[in-house]
Design a protein around this motif. Sequence first.
Motif, short mmCIF file in Angstrom:
data_model
loop_
_atom_site.label_atom_id
_atom_site.label_comp_id
_atom_site.label_asym_id
_atom_site.label_seq_id
_atom_site.Cartn_x
_atom_site.Cartn_y
_atom_site.Cartn_z
N LYS A 119 0.85 -1.18 0.00
CA LYS A 119 0.00 0.00 0.00
C LYS A 119 0.90 1.24 0.00
N VAL A 120 0.50 2.28 -0.72
CA VAL A 120 1.26 3.53 -0.74
C VAL A 120 0.55 4.51 0.19
N VAL A 121 1.29 5.08 1.16
CA VAL A 121 0.69 5.92 2.19
C VAL A 121 1.12 7.37 2.09
N VAL A 154 1.54 -0.58 -5.09
CA VAL A 154 2.75 -0.90 -5.86
C VAL A 154 3.11 -2.37 -5.63
N MET A 155 3.95 -2.87 -6.53
CA MET A 155 4.46 -4.22 -6.38
C MET A 155 5.98 -4.16 -6.31
N CYS A 156 6.54 -4.85 -5.36
CA CYS A 156 7.99 -4.86 -5.18
C CYS A 156 8.64 -5.59 -6.35
N ILE A 157 9.61 -4.94 -6.96
CA ILE A 157 10.39 -5.57 -8.03
C ILE A 157 11.67 -6.16 -7.44
N GLN A 158 12.31 -5.39 -6.54
CA GLN A 158 13.56 -5.86 -5.96
C GLN A 158 13.81 -5.15 -4.65
N ALA A 159 14.26 -5.91 -3.66
CA ALA A 159 14.72 -5.33 -2.40
C ALA A 159 16.20 -5.02 -2.56
N PHE A 172 3.05 -4.14 12.31
CA PHE A 172 1.88 -3.45 11.78
C PHE A 172 0.94 -4.45 11.11
N ASP A 173 -0.28 -4.00 10.83
CA ASP A 173 -1.27 -4.86 10.20
C ASP A 173 -1.05 -5.00 8.70
N ASP A 174 -0.39 -4.03 8.08
CA ASP A 174 -0.23 -4.05 6.63
C ASP A 174 1.20 -3.74 6.25
N ASN A 175 1.49 -3.90 4.97
CA ASN A 175 2.78 -3.52 4.41
C ASN A 175 2.57 -2.24 3.63
N ALA A 176 3.32 -1.19 3.97
CA ALA A 176 3.11 0.11 3.32
C ALA A 176 4.45 0.76 3.01
N ALA A 233 13.13 -7.15 2.20
CA ALA A 233 13.20 -5.85 2.87
C ALA A 233 12.42 -5.87 4.17
N ARG A 234 12.86 -5.03 5.10
CA ARG A 234 12.19 -4.84 6.39
C ARG A 234 11.91 -3.35 6.55
N LEU A 235 11.54 -2.96 7.75
CA LEU A 235 11.25 -1.55 8.04
C LEU A 235 12.45 -0.67 7.71
N GLY A 236 12.20 0.40 6.97
CA GLY A 236 13.24 1.36 6.66
C GLY A 236 14.09 1.03 5.44
N ASP A 237 13.94 -0.15 4.88
CA ASP A 237 14.73 -0.54 3.72
C ASP A 237 14.16 0.07 2.44
N VAL A 238 15.02 0.26 1.45
CA VAL A 238 14.62 0.82 0.16
C VAL A 238 14.38 -0.33 -0.81
N ILE A 239 13.30 -0.23 -1.57
CA ILE A 239 12.98 -1.22 -2.59
C ILE A 239 12.75 -0.51 -3.92
N VAL A 240 12.74 -1.30 -5.00
CA VAL A 240 12.34 -0.80 -6.31
C VAL A 240 10.93 -1.34 -6.54
N ALA A 241 10.00 -0.46 -6.89
CA ALA A 241 8.60 -0.86 -7.00
C ALA A 241 7.97 -0.35 -8.28
N SER A 242 7.01 -1.12 -8.79
CA SER A 242 6.25 -0.75 -9.97
C SER A 242 4.84 -0.36 -9.53
N VAL A 243 4.33 0.74 -10.04
CA VAL A 243 3.01 1.23 -9.66
C VAL A 243 1.96 0.38 -10.38
N LYS A 244 1.05 -0.23 -9.61
CA LYS A 244 0.00 -1.07 -10.16
C LYS A 244 -1.34 -0.36 -10.22
#
Length: 163
Positions: A52-54, A62-67, A120-124, A74-85
């Motif tokens: 989810k994008v907050v 978005v969908m994670c392409i690569q951590a 948390f309850d979700d991934n954002a 990836a965990r909290l605070g990590d940077v990922i590459v994501a594609s907007v769905k």
Amino acid sequence: MAASILFRVGRSILGGLSNNALGASRPSSKSADMDFLSQQTRTFIQMRTNLKVVDNSGAKRVMCIQALKGKKGARLGDVIVASVKEAHVGGKVKKGDVHYAVVVRAAMPRGRCDGSEVKFDDNAVVLINKQGEPIGTRVFGPVPHELRKKKHLKILSLAEQIA
């Protein structure tokens, strides 16, 4: 299949009725289903994870392409590459765009120095540009203070609530 799993779980909660008592003729793998449900754990954010994008950048999901850090994900605070769905009409980002993002909420528990855990309850995520600055101007919902250690101070200053 999912309906049958939920049905079996519902029966076990309602008094442990057997399959024969309800008229089922085929044998069941009730114990295997119960083991799976009781031992299900939260995992890292990895490839093909929907997030989810907050922020108000215009993206909804978005969908994670690569951590970018770690083999597992990836965990909290990590940077990922994501594609907007999914995206709002007229937003700064469009569907199909590829952006960097910072994980601000994760369902996987993370231990803190004082012995407590944050989960948390979700991934954002919050979308960022190549320089690490947020694309949006607002961040919705709680954001953990672990982002301070990862040098995402701008996201912390935009957040509504720091957990």
